[in-house]
Design an enzyme around this catalytic site. Structure first.
Site, PDB file in Angstrom:
ATOM      1  N   ASP A  21      50.861 -59.149 -76.865  1.00  0.00           N
ATOM      2  CA  ASP A  21      52.161 -59.168 -76.205  1.00  0.00           C
ATOM      3  C   ASP A  21      53.266 -59.431 -77.223  1.00  0.00           C
ATOM      4  O   ASP A  21      54.305 -58.768 -77.246  1.00  0.00           O
ATOM      5  CB  ASP A  21      52.142 -60.258 -75.140  1.00  0.00           C
ATOM      6  CG  ASP A  21      53.200 -60.028 -74.090  1.00  0.00           C
ATOM      7  OD1 ASP A  21      53.674 -58.883 -73.990  1.00  0.00           O
ATOM      8  OD2 ASP A  21      53.551 -60.976 -73.391  1.00  0.00           O
ATOM      9  N   ASP A  75      52.044 -60.633 -66.586  1.00  0.00           N
ATOM     10  CA  ASP A  75      52.184 -62.038 -66.920  1.00  0.00           C
ATOM     11  C   ASP A  75      51.684 -62.906 -65.773  1.00  0.00           C
ATOM     12  O   ASP A  75      50.976 -63.886 -65.981  1.00  0.00           O
ATOM     13  CB  ASP A  75      53.643 -62.346 -67.235  1.00  0.00           C
ATOM     14  CG  ASP A  75      54.139 -61.503 -68.390  1.00  0.00           C
ATOM     15  OD1 ASP A  75      53.350 -61.246 -69.301  1.00  0.00           O
ATOM     16  OD2 ASP A  75      55.299 -61.073 -68.367  1.00  0.00           O
TER      17      ASP A  75
END
Lengths: 422, 255
Positions: A196, A343
């Site tokens: 990420d 997320d």
């Protein structure tokens, strides 16, 4: 007592934190009600052969060195898969295959809700020993999934429903992922945090390209993204505002190709991986695109005026003159903060994994993740560009998990079983 | 016992905190953030403590003096973290005040400050209840219950829920007292708060004696009541002062 700063500060942060908390709570409940039942251990073993365990199938009897190596390999393979899928998504989006992506995401959302959600529903029903005939279960499930298809895609759906479906999708995928073997889960989470970080912050990172592309085209980010609406506006108002935006010819319907095309493996385990690309959608501050698109600004301003007008009609709030200024310079007033559904998923996977050990680790991990999210949001208000939401939270969460498990638990249990507290 | 019993224990230990949260904290986002920050603070302090004590565990339950040292070090450390929390808050308050001045043409009122203190205290109290009671409650949702030898009158879960409720009250409202004392610089209250904390912890030492929980727990609640009374007196004093000042200022205004 007039209004004070306390009433307004942090509205946006809470608007993001509360759905994340709800998502985590649901996953913990699911995991803790479903995992102890013996009938599920077979299912868990079966489901463990997903794409995340392509390379190495962990078994508790293996020596630690082998497990570690296998888990690392699994994580590497998984991250590679995600990278490929995200790149594919960016390429498709770049060449404006939005229609295809949109239909694909419709299909995938339906598939996740119906098949994975269905199996979870089944195990809930079994765990609760709730007698429900197959026919009504099927009707219920199909209806729920069918409503989900427009809910995740089209902005004409009430915002609460949309948010509820996004959270439900995240819960389902996360509950699925929580069944991964332990070592694989931890390495996978850390690897994803690193990924990420790279994908959002590197100059040519796929997510960064995606975000920049979307903002330069002045479109919605093509992914499943949770948007926190400004909590100050009433829900109906938010819906109205949303509808009015979408009626503008400027914005085509959001393509949302979250579940990018990766039909390579035909079995259903591939779906869950694909929904992962929600992870692609990082935390985005919703500022008006800096490319100087006047129309977007106009819409924002218009909406603000509209809202201000509404507020002025409201006698209780007429005193708060500086309020629109407050809102718009701290955050963009038109929409809240956006957080990728991936997320949600991985926060919940962490907490769900912690729930398999003990409740104490759950609380510690929850606090760590939420505070990491808070840090990210604070950074966001400083940086004003898309930020990865996973790294800080996941690092803190994993760190707190092991600290709690190794240090805190013996200490607290030792003290409180002898009823000594402080 | 069953789910009902487990939920009952949860509500005993956290019920008042929950109602405080719903009625005061939940309406103001900033207070929720303060609460979370304070929870995190307390957790970190506990982890550091447990890291320091890790080498000496498990304590031999036959002797009681290790527990005395444990309590003294723990309370000392937690009071230190309270000071750090205050220092941090003080920095934040300057920013908040500037922000409020800019946007609302008014600084934080004393009730705002007190609410922040309440949220911070509630964070400590809830963290205590969560880690010392709630995280051990998992077995109580099952079909059995658990008794400890030294306190055989009640199930262990019930005793720990009651004790953690007492601590919740003490920690929450002593934070309000402490913040007020730091702000006004009154030395007496600043000293009283750690003393209360260590006294309350010492009361749980009585539980080490066989049957001691019948004495220790009521004493803990007496301390809790004293804290509540002190806190109320302080708030009442401020309220009347504030009322007088407002009346005075309006008198001046009229004349």
């Amino acid at each position: 007592m007039g209004r004070s700063v306390l009433d307004f500060l942090g509205v946006e942060i809470i608007g993001v934190m509360s759905p994340v908390s709800i998502c985590m709570l649901l996953v913990v409940l699911l995991v803790s009600t479903l995992s102890p039942s013996a009938s599920d251990s077979a299912a868990a073993a079966a489901s463990a052969t997903t794409a995340a365990t392509l390379v190495y199938d962990e078994s508790p009897s293996d020596p630690p060195g082998r497990r570690l190596a296998g888990a690392l390999l699994n994580a590497a393979a998984f991250v590679a898969l995600i990278t490929v899928a995200t790149t594919l998504l960016v390429v498709l989006y770049y060449y404006r295959f939005t229609g295809f992506l949109r239909n694909y995401i419709r299909f995938s959302a339906f598939f996740v809700l119906a098949s994975m959600g269905g199996s979870i529903l089944l195990s809930i029903l079994r765990a609760a020993a709730f007698p429900l005939d197959a026919f009504s279960a099927l009707v219920l499930l199909l209806n729920l999934s069918a409503v989900g298809v427009p809910a995740v895609l089209s902005p004409a759906v009430p915002v609460l429903l949309r948010q509820a479906y996004l959270v439900a999708l995240a819960v389902i995928v996360a509950a699925w992922f929580a069944r991964l073997p332990e070592w694989t889960t931890w390495t996978l989470l850390l690897a994803l945090a690193l990924y990420d970080l790279a994908a959002v912050l590197c100059p040519r990172g796929p997510l960064r390209v995606l975000v920049e592309l979307a903002s330069s085209r002045d479109e919605e980010l093509p992914a499943l993204v949770y948007e926190s609406r400004p909590a100050s506006a009433s829900v109906s108002h938010a819906v109205a505002a949303l509808g009015s935006v979408e009626l503008q010819p400027v914005e085509p319907a959001p393509p949302n190709p979250t579940l990018s095309n990766r039909n390579v493996d035909p079995d259903r385990t591939s779906v869950e991986i694909e929904s992962l690309e929600e992870e692609t959608s990082p935390l985005v501050p919703n500022e008006p695109s800096s490319s100087g698109d006047a129309r977007q600004q106009d819409i924002t301003a218009e909406r603000e005026r509209e809202r201000e007008g509404e507020r002025n009609q409201d006698p209780s709030s007429s005193s708060s003159l500086p309020w629109p200024a407050l809102e718009s310079d701290a955050f963009d007033a038109s929409r809240g903060i956006r957080l990728g559904l991936g997320d949600f998923v991985f926060y919940s996977v962490l907490v769900g994994r912690a729930a398999m050990y003990d409740l104490m680790t759950v609380y510690a991990c929850y606090l760590a993740i939420i505070s990491g999210l808070g840090c990210t949001l604070i950074l966001l208000s400083i940086c004003r560009h898309a930020l990865p939401a996973l790294p800080i939270s996941i690092t803190l969460g994993v760190g707190f998990y092991f600290l709690t498990r190794l240090l805190l638990e013996p200490f607290v249990i030792g003290a409180s079983t002898s009823l000594v507290m402080f | 016992m069953t789910v009902a019993a487990g939920l009952g224990y949860v509500l005993i230990s956290l019920g008042p905190a929950l109602s405080l949260f719903v009625s005061v904290i939940a309406k103001k986002p900033f207070l929720i953030l303060t609460l979370l920050a304070s929870l995190l603070f307390w957790l970190i302090s506990l982890i550091v403590l447990s890291g320091a004590w890790r080498g000496f565990l498990p304590l031999k339950s036959a002797s009681w003096w290790p527990y005395v040292i444990l309590i003294i070090t723990s309370v000392g450390f937690q009071e230190a973290t309270r000071l750090i929390f205050w220092k941090l808050y003080k920095k934040l308050e300057v920013i908040l005040d500037a922000f409020a001045e800019e946007k609302f043409r008014s600084r934080l009122s004393w009730t705002d400050k007190m609410q922040i203190a309440l949220a911070g205290g509630l964070g400590h109290g809830v963290a205590h209840a969560v880690f010392f009671c709630l995280s051990l409650l998992t077995p109580s949702f099952g079909p059995a219950t658990f008794f400890v030898d030294r306190c055989s009158h009640m199930p262990f879960f019930l005793v720990s829920a009651i004790i953690s409720l007492g601590f919740m009250i003490i920690l929450t409202f002593s934070m309000v007292i402490a913040f007020n004392a730091y702000a006004e610089g009154s030395k007496l209250d600043q000293i009283i708060v750690p003393i209360i904390h260590i006294l309350a912890a010492a009361m749980t030492l009585i539980n080490l004696a066989p049957g001691g929980c019948t004495i220790g727990v009521p004493l803990l609640y007496i301390i809790g009541g004293a804290v509540l009374r002190h806190c109320w007196q302080m708030v009442w004093r401020k309220l009347t002062e504030q009322g007088n000042r407002q009346r005075n200022s309006s008198d001046i205004h009229v004349s």
